[in-house]
Design an enzyme around this catalytic site. Structure first.
Site, PDB file in Angstrom:
ATOM      1  N   ASN A  12      33.244  41.577  45.595  1.00 17.28           N
ATOM      2  CA  ASN A  12      33.882  40.314  45.226  1.00 17.28           C
ATOM      3  C   ASN A  12      33.493  39.293  46.300  1.00 17.28           C
ATOM      4  O   ASN A  12      34.080  39.259  47.376  1.00 17.28           O
ATOM      5  CB  ASN A  12      35.398  40.528  45.169  1.00 17.28           C
ATOM      6  CG  ASN A  12      36.144  39.278  44.764  1.00 17.28           C
ATOM      7  OD1 ASN A  12      35.558  38.204  44.656  1.00 17.28           O
ATOM      8  ND2 ASN A  12      37.442  39.418  44.544  1.00 17.28           N
ATOM      9  N   ARG A  95      32.285  40.987  40.746  1.00 11.21           N
ATOM     10  CA  ARG A  95      33.166  40.000  40.139  1.00 11.21           C
ATOM     11  C   ARG A  95      32.388  38.688  40.041  1.00 11.21           C
ATOM     12  O   ARG A  95      31.882  38.197  41.039  1.00 11.21           O
ATOM     13  CB  ARG A  95      34.397  39.797  41.005  1.00 11.21           C
ATOM     14  CG  ARG A  95      35.274  38.700  40.464  1.00 11.21           C
ATOM     15  CD  ARG A  95      36.371  38.347  41.430  1.00 11.21           C
ATOM     16  NE  ARG A  95      37.239  37.363  40.826  1.00 11.21           N
ATOM     17  CZ  ARG A  95      37.890  36.429  41.510  1.00 11.21           C
ATOM     18  NH1 ARG A  95      37.774  36.379  42.818  1.00 11.21           N
ATOM     19  NH2 ARG A  95      38.645  35.582  40.898  1.00 11.21           N
ATOM     20  N   HIS A 184      41.231  34.740  36.153  1.00 12.80           N
ATOM     21  CA  HIS A 184      42.036  35.941  36.439  1.00 12.80           C
ATOM     22  C   HIS A 184      41.961  36.932  35.266  1.00 12.80           C
ATOM     23  O   HIS A 184      42.872  37.729  35.063  1.00 12.80           O
ATOM     24  CB  HIS A 184      43.532  35.607  36.658  1.00 12.80           C
ATOM     25  CG  HIS A 184      43.833  34.811  37.885  1.00 12.80           C
ATOM     26  ND1 HIS A 184      44.808  33.848  37.898  1.00 12.80           N
ATOM     27  CD2 HIS A 184      43.319  34.854  39.127  1.00 12.80           C
ATOM     28  CE1 HIS A 184      44.877  33.309  39.106  1.00 12.80           C
ATOM     29  NE2 HIS A 184      43.979  33.910  39.874  1.00 12.80           N
ATOM     30  N   ARG A 245      47.279  24.438  44.706  1.00 14.20           N
ATOM     31  CA  ARG A 245      46.794  23.637  43.572  1.00 14.20           C
ATOM     32  C   ARG A 245      47.965  23.081  42.775  1.00 14.20           C
ATOM     33  O   ARG A 245      48.972  23.775  42.585  1.00 14.20           O
ATOM     34  CB  ARG A 245      45.928  24.494  42.645  1.00 14.20           C
ATOM     35  CG  ARG A 245      44.625  24.890  43.262  1.00 14.20           C
ATOM     36  CD  ARG A 245      43.817  25.794  42.326  1.00 14.20           C
ATOM     37  NE  ARG A 245      43.181  26.844  43.094  1.00 14.20           N
ATOM     38  CZ  ARG A 245      42.976  28.082  42.658  1.00 14.20           C
ATOM     39  NH1 ARG A 245      43.317  28.439  41.445  1.00 14.20           N
ATOM     40  NH2 ARG A 245      42.414  28.974  43.451  1.00 14.20           N
ATOM     41  N   GLU A 388      42.551  44.459  40.245  1.00  7.76           N
ATOM     42  CA  GLU A 388      41.328  43.874  39.696  1.00  7.76           C
ATOM     43  C   GLU A 388      40.096  44.706  40.051  1.00  7.76           C
ATOM     44  O   GLU A 388      39.176  44.832  39.250  1.00  7.76           O
ATOM     45  CB  GLU A 388      41.177  42.432  40.204  1.00  7.76           C
ATOM     46  CG  GLU A 388      42.199  41.517  39.549  1.00  7.76           C
ATOM     47  CD  GLU A 388      42.325  40.153  40.224  1.00  7.76           C
ATOM     48  OE1 GLU A 388      43.034  40.073  41.245  1.00  7.76           O
ATOM     49  OE2 GLU A 388      41.731  39.192  39.732  1.00  7.76           O
TER      50      GLU A 388
END
Ligand code: AMP
Length: 405
Positions: A12, A95, A184, A245, A388
């Site tokens: 990742n 990823r 996601h 965010r 993940e």
């Protein structure tokens, strides 16, 4: 008799980091995990853990780029007898954040795939370049090894056009690839499936609202295993209030900041992505610190928490309406898995929708998937830890296995 390789290395690559895990897919166990941080700086750090014997090693000092980082990781793995040259390594799973509309499933990487991921850089300027560097470096180290791209966006490509399109001129939207992609995805896929398992049902028979609440946060509506809506859009900025965010806001805020506030596009981009959300509201983006401040009577932190919860509740209601019937709401990621007050507040007052949290069950800490709704609740509320890396490894291995048959 030679047996086929069963290990998958998951990479990742972030803009200045590289996370990795080596898994054995016979039992999905982790053999090694690690992280390289602050790549390109003087203070880079590599932390490597050989899970099987519990050894952890750290390297501090400059690591110039992703190529140097992956080479350093490969050396660490070799020291543990788990090197990239091992015949037991079946594939590397990467990823990749943005797969656009093109990639709907895990994909064996070839030149055409690399070109397409490169073409998507304008819609994922921070992520896709780092992902590409990770892939190219891995290819240079093991050219003949299958490399698989697992896209954050893929799970959301099942969204109907009514959910995926913005209400703007389709010709302009198509020209600039503007639509709602969602992110996601590996987490939403994994958690919705694990939630069905927790209910003892087939994912095809279950409707789930997944709330992935980490530093980034997104919600999804999953109908019978397929995503029908999600809160992130063209980029991961849309939707829920996040660590830094803003999530949803009136797009006119941007024109206003430009025309009246005199800010440049880049300054607004930084404001909304890096200096907004919980951090922008109260100066902290860690939910633990925010809760500590709320409990100590801090009004600023309380307002930030309330705005965060209000938005979350709106999405639960919206996705309830999108799905029509909801079997479960699943909380996951750093905040969702750990912050009982967030879970409690998010469903407070939703008894009319069949949603409630049992205070005692909600307070229990644990590692595995668990129900926190009262016995016999119409809609189950669950905490389902995401994984993940395991999902990327599982998808990578499944593809390589299928191709070798
Ligand atoms: P993630 O992006 O999934 O790694 O989540 C990271 C975020 O999870 C952190 O920024 C914290 O806000 C939150 N978090 C982690 N542990 C806890 C905890 N015990 N209680 C509340 N929030 C937590």
């Amino acid at each position: 008799m030679s047996s086929s390789p069963t290990r998958v290395l998951v990479l990742n690559s972030g803009s200045s980091s590289l996370k990795y895990q080596l898994l054995d897919m016979r039992d999905s166990s982790r053999l090694a995990v690690g992280l390289v941080e602050r790549i390109g700086e003087q203070t880079s750090r590599l932390k490597h853990t050989h899970v099987t014997n519990g050894d952890t090693r750290e390297q501090n000092g400059p690591i110039a780029d992703h190529e140097a980082a992956l080479k350093a990781v490969a050396e660490e793995l070799s020291r543990d007898g788990l090197g990239l040259d091992s015949p037991e390594l079946a594939a590397i799973g990467h990823r990749v954040v943005h797969g656009g509309m093109f990639f709907t499933e895990p994909t064996l990487i070839d030149d055409q795939v690399l070109t397409e991921v490169e073409r998507l850089i304008p819609v994922a300027p921070l992520h896709n370049p780092a992902n590409l560097t990770g892939i190219r470096t891995a290819q240079s180290l093991r050219p003949e090894l299958p490399q698989v791209a697992v896209f954050d966006t893929a799970f959301h490509t099942t969204m109907p056009e009514s959910a995926a399109r913005y209400a703007i001129d389709p010709k302009i939207a198509d020209r600039h690839r503007i639509r709602r992609y969602g992110f996601h995805g590996t987490s939403h896929a994994y958690v919705s499936r694990e939630t069905a398992r927790l209910l003892g049902k087939d994912p095809a028979d279950v409707n789930v609202i997944v709330l992935h609440l980490g530093n980034g946060a997104s919600a999804s509506a999953v109908e019978g295993g397929r995503c029908v809506d999600t809160s992130m859009g063209l980029t991961p900025l849309e939707g829920l209030v996040m660590g830094t965010r803003s999530g949803d806001l009136d797009p006119a805020v941007i024109f206003h900041l430009e025309r009246v506030g005199g800010m440049s596009t880049d300054e607004i981009d930084t404001l909304l992505n890096k200096r907004s959300g919980l951090f922008g509201l109260c100066g902290d983006n860690d939910m633990r610190e925010i809760r500590r401040r709320v409990d100590a009577g801090d009004e600023e932190a309380k307002l930030a928490f309330d705005i965060y919860i209000h938005r979350l509740k709106k999405y639960i209601g919206a996705y309830y309406a999108v799905l029509g019937r909801v079997d479960a709401v699943a909380f996951t990621a750093g905040v969702g898995e750990n912050a009982a007050p967030v879970r409690e507040a998010a469903v407070a007052g939703l008894e009319g929708l069949g949603l409630a949290v049992d205070a005692e069950l909600n307070a229990v800490r644990g590692d595995g998937p668990r129900l926190i709704s009262p016995e016999g609740a119409r809609v189950k509320v669950a905490v389902v830890p995401t994984d993940e890396e395991l999902e990327i490894a599982t998808q990578t291995y499944a593809l390589v296995e299928k191709n070798s048959r």
